[in-house]
Write a protein that holds these residues in place. Structure first.
Motif, PDB file in Angstrom:
ATOM      1  N   UNK A 157     -76.034  39.994  74.149  1.00 19.34           N
ATOM      2  CA  UNK A 157     -74.627  40.163  74.526  1.00 19.34           C
ATOM      3  C   UNK A 157     -73.716  39.047  74.016  1.00 19.34           C
ATOM      4  N   UNK A 158     -74.172  37.772  74.008  1.00 20.52           N
ATOM      5  CA  UNK A 158     -73.265  36.712  73.523  1.00 20.52           C
ATOM      6  C   UNK A 158     -73.020  36.753  72.014  1.00 20.52           C
ATOM      7  N   UNK A 159     -73.840  37.484  71.268  1.00 18.99           N
ATOM      8  CA  UNK A 159     -73.738  37.488  69.809  1.00 18.99           C
ATOM      9  C   UNK A 159     -73.036  38.769  69.358  1.00 18.99           C
ATOM     10  N   UNK A 160     -71.780  38.637  68.974  1.00 15.01           N
ATOM     11  CA  UNK A 160     -70.915  39.782  68.724  1.00 15.01           C
ATOM     12  C   UNK A 160     -71.429  40.816  67.751  1.00 15.01           C
ATOM     13  N   UNK A 161     -71.540  40.469  66.457  1.00 20.77           N
ATOM     14  CA  UNK A 161     -71.873  41.449  65.420  1.00 20.77           C
ATOM     15  C   UNK A 161     -73.262  42.033  65.610  1.00 20.77           C
ATOM     16  N   UNK A 162     -74.249  41.162  65.865  1.00 20.74           N
ATOM     17  CA  UNK A 162     -75.623  41.634  66.062  1.00 20.74           C
ATOM     18  C   UNK A 162     -75.702  42.542  67.283  1.00 20.74           C
ATOM     19  N   UNK A 163     -74.989  42.161  68.337  1.00 17.24           N
ATOM     20  CA  UNK A 163     -74.994  42.973  69.552  1.00 17.24           C
ATOM     21  C   UNK A 163     -74.367  44.338  69.298  1.00 17.24           C
ATOM     22  N   UNK A 164     -73.282  44.384  68.566  1.00 12.85           N
ATOM     23  CA  UNK A 164     -72.622  45.656  68.275  1.00 12.85           C
ATOM     24  C   UNK A 164     -73.534  46.584  67.476  1.00 12.85           C
ATOM     25  N   UNK A 165     -74.263  46.025  66.517  1.00  9.45           N
ATOM     26  CA  UNK A 165     -75.214  46.833  65.726  1.00  9.45           C
ATOM     27  C   UNK A 165     -76.329  47.366  66.614  1.00  9.45           C
ATOM     28  N   UNK A 166     -76.810  46.519  67.527  1.00 12.55           N
ATOM     29  CA  UNK A 166     -77.870  46.939  68.447  1.00 12.55           C
ATOM     30  C   UNK A 166     -77.402  48.081  69.338  1.00 12.55           C
ATOM     31  N   UNK A 167     -76.159  47.984  69.829  1.00 13.49           N
ATOM     32  CA  UNK A 167     -75.606  49.036  70.676  1.00 13.49           C
ATOM     33  C   UNK A 167     -75.457  50.339  69.906  1.00 13.49           C
ATOM     34  N   UNK A 168     -75.077  50.266  68.634  1.00 19.49           N
ATOM     35  CA  UNK A 168     -74.952  51.474  67.808  1.00 19.49           C
ATOM     36  C   UNK A 168     -76.299  52.176  67.669  1.00 19.49           C
ATOM     37  N   UNK A 169     -77.354  51.392  67.412  1.00 13.49           N
ATOM     38  CA  UNK A 169     -78.707  51.971  67.322  1.00 13.49           C
ATOM     39  C   UNK A 169     -79.098  52.580  68.670  1.00 13.49           C
ATOM     40  N   UNK A 170     -78.780  51.864  69.738  1.00  8.83           N
ATOM     41  CA  UNK A 170     -79.098  52.344  71.083  1.00  8.83           C
ATOM     42  C   UNK A 170     -78.405  53.667  71.374  1.00  8.83           C
ATOM     43  N   UNK A 171     -77.136  53.783  70.993  1.00  2.85           N
ATOM     44  CA  UNK A 171     -76.399  55.028  71.195  1.00  2.85           C
ATOM     45  C   UNK A 171     -77.045  56.182  70.440  1.00  2.85           C
ATOM     46  N   UNK A 172     -77.520  55.908  69.215  1.00  2.00           N
ATOM     47  CA  UNK A 172     -78.186  56.953  68.441  1.00  2.00           C
ATOM     48  C   UNK A 172     -79.461  57.433  69.101  1.00  2.00           C
ATOM     49  N   UNK A 173     -80.246  56.512  69.667  1.00  2.00           N
ATOM     50  CA  UNK A 173     -81.487  56.882  70.349  1.00  2.00           C
ATOM     51  C   UNK A 173     -81.197  57.703  71.603  1.00  2.00           C
ATOM     52  N   UNK A 174     -80.191  57.287  72.371  1.00  2.00           N
ATOM     53  CA  UNK A 174     -79.820  58.023  73.585  1.00  2.00           C
ATOM     54  C   UNK A 174     -79.327  59.423  73.235  1.00  2.00           C
ATOM     55  N   UNK A 175     -78.515  59.529  72.178  1.00  2.50           N
ATOM     56  CA  UNK A 175     -78.054  60.849  71.730  1.00  2.50           C
ATOM     57  C   UNK A 175     -79.230  61.717  71.300  1.00  2.50           C
ATOM     58  N   UNK A 176     -80.266  61.078  70.747  1.00  2.00           N
ATOM     59  CA  UNK A 176     -81.446  61.820  70.303  1.00  2.00           C
ATOM     60  C   UNK A 176     -82.191  62.475  71.454  1.00  2.00           C
ATOM     61  N   UNK A 177     -82.428  61.722  72.528  1.00  3.76           N
ATOM     62  CA  UNK A 177     -83.169  62.312  73.648  1.00  3.76           C
ATOM     63  C   UNK A 177     -82.306  63.313  74.402  1.00  3.76           C
ATOM     64  N   UNK A 178     -80.994  63.060  74.462  1.00  3.31           N
ATOM     65  CA  UNK A 178     -80.090  64.009  75.107  1.00  3.31           C
ATOM     66  C   UNK A 178     -80.026  65.310  74.300  1.00  3.31           C
ATOM     67  N   UNK A 179     -79.953  65.185  72.968  1.00  6.20           N
ATOM     68  CA  UNK A 179     -79.938  66.369  72.119  1.00  6.20           C
ATOM     69  C   UNK A 179     -81.228  67.158  72.206  1.00  6.20           C
ATOM     70  N   UNK A 180     -82.365  66.455  72.333  1.00  9.52           N
ATOM     71  CA  UNK A 180     -83.660  67.131  72.470  1.00  9.52           C
ATOM     72  C   UNK A 180     -83.705  67.966  73.742  1.00  9.52           C
ATOM     73  N   UNK A 181     -83.262  67.373  74.858  1.00  6.78           N
ATOM     74  CA  UNK A 181     -83.253  68.103  76.128  1.00  6.78           C
ATOM     75  C   UNK A 181     -82.315  69.306  76.063  1.00  6.78           C
TER      76      UNK A 181
END
Length: 383
Positions: A318-342
């Motif tokens: 969380x304290x590291x701006x750019x790296x954190x934002x990239x991590x959140x983007x990947x996280x959003x893609x994974x969450x969308x993946x399991x939601x889309x599967x269901x």
């Protein structure tokens, strides 16, 4: 849920009547009539009064607008209230990342067991697809967290003192995870099992999973006998017991020297074993059975560990701006993946079979049949 004269009472207040200033630990002065829990006249298939009794609720009351006020003094928070308070702060952190709607709901449920954001439509999709269990924190989530801790603390395994230190750190982190998760029964059971299995490994003994499951159940029921009537407790224990019984039998059907094949068949074996054990209870309590559970669970077994790992990584970064934002983007893609599967699987024809009613006798017959199959497979001469 409030405590009055040593008893728990469920108060129903209009949401319009609850200002944002009311929080856990506040004392309320209430004028109302407390009644004994009774079943609704228009509901014959659910014993609501017994359900409340098993959750130690002695009375219910409706509080209309203007019949209560907030007191100036506050009560000391319980451990569980403190845990829920921390959980709310983590959910607020997820919101600051820009997560909303189904993404926020799924991530909150998978990582810290916060299910208030889950809509009925989303719950229905996961239930029909056969992966509703991933939305409730259980042994799956604790096991993933335990494996992550084992991977990070692997350098400590070089000597005996390091292994004991690893056990101490892992145990502390596991109970910390259980605390943030609201001290749910299924999470406590899984933490006790992981703690005892790790202790057996460190002390040089053999970690007997059936014994650790029995010890976990014994102490949990000693602490709160009403856990026995909790649906989550029943499903959690039966799932683990079924895996311990049937996973070795199913897994040895297919043997392969290829690592990916062994891993894939291992996922199938675990999913089928757990589904065999929980299917009778699921049909009894929820009157449905998912036909495509195997495919949905294979996808979930890949995405859920990644979501949990990336979720904790995002919190650390969380304290590291750019790296954190990239991590959140990947996280959003994974969450969308399991939601889309269901969503996709729940829309397939005959995704779920519904039953009008399954009786306790039929549930007992199913489990007798499963035990018979297990005995036959372990000792064919007894057929």
């Amino acid at each position: 849920k409030v405590r009055i004269n040593g008893r728990d009472v469920l108060l129903y207040l209009s949401k319009d009547a609850m200002p944002d200033s009311v929080d856990m630990g506040d004392n309320l002065l209430v004028f109302t009539q407390i009644n004994r829990p009774v079943n609704r006249s228009d509901s014959s298939d659910f014993d609501y009064a017994r359900y409340l009794l098993h959750h130690k609720v002695s009375g219910v009351a409706y509080v209309p607008l203007g019949s209560w006020k907030k007191m100036e003094d506050r009560s000391k928070l319980t451990w569980k209230q403190r845990a829920l308070q921390i959980r709310e702060k983590i959910v607020d952190e997820y919101r600051e990342w820009g997560l909303t709607g189904e993404g926020l709901a799924i991530l909150s449920a998978l990582t810290i067991g916060h299910k208030a954001e889950l809509s009925e439509d989303l719950r229905e999709k996961f239930s029909v697809a056969g992966i509703s269990h991933v939305l409730a924190l259980s042994g799956l989530h604790v096991g993933i967290f335990w494996m992550l801790m084992g991977f990070l603390l692997r350098p400590l395994e070089r000597n005996g003192a390091g292994r004991w230190l690893k056990w101490g750190i892992s145990t502390t982190m596991l109970w910390g995870f259980a605390f943030v998760a609201g001290l749910e029964a299924s999470v406590i059971r899984a933490v006790i099992m992981c703690m005892l299995m790790e202790l057996g490994r460190v002390s040089g003994g053999k970690a007997l999973s059936l014994n650790t499951l029995g010890v976990a159940g014994f102490f949990m029921l000693l602490y709160n006998p009403f856990y026995l009537f909790d649906v989550g407790f029943q499903l959690s224990f039966v799932a683990v017991l079924s895996i311990l019984m049937f996973y070795p039998l199913i897994n040895r059907i297919v043997s392969s020297e290829h690592r990916i094949c062994r891993w894939g068949w291992g996922i199938v074996s675990v999913s089928v074993s757990a589904q065999w054990g929980t299917a009778p209870l699921v049909m009894y309590y929820f009157s449905n059975f998912s036909l495509y559970f195997l495919l949905a669970n294979i996808v979930a077994s890949i995405l859920v560990p990644l979501i949990i790992a990336m979720g904790f990584l995002a919190l650390l970064l969380s304290p590291f701006g750019t790296i954190h934002d990239c991590t959140v983007k990947v996280l959003e893609g994974l969450v969308d993946g399991i939601c889309g599967t269901a969503t996709e699987i729940s829309g397939w024809p005959l995704a779920s079979l519904s039953y009008a009613e399954v009786t306790p006798m039929e549930v007992g017959a199913c489990y007798l049949l499963l035990v018979g199959v297990w005995v036959y497979c372990k000792a064919p001469s007894r057929k």
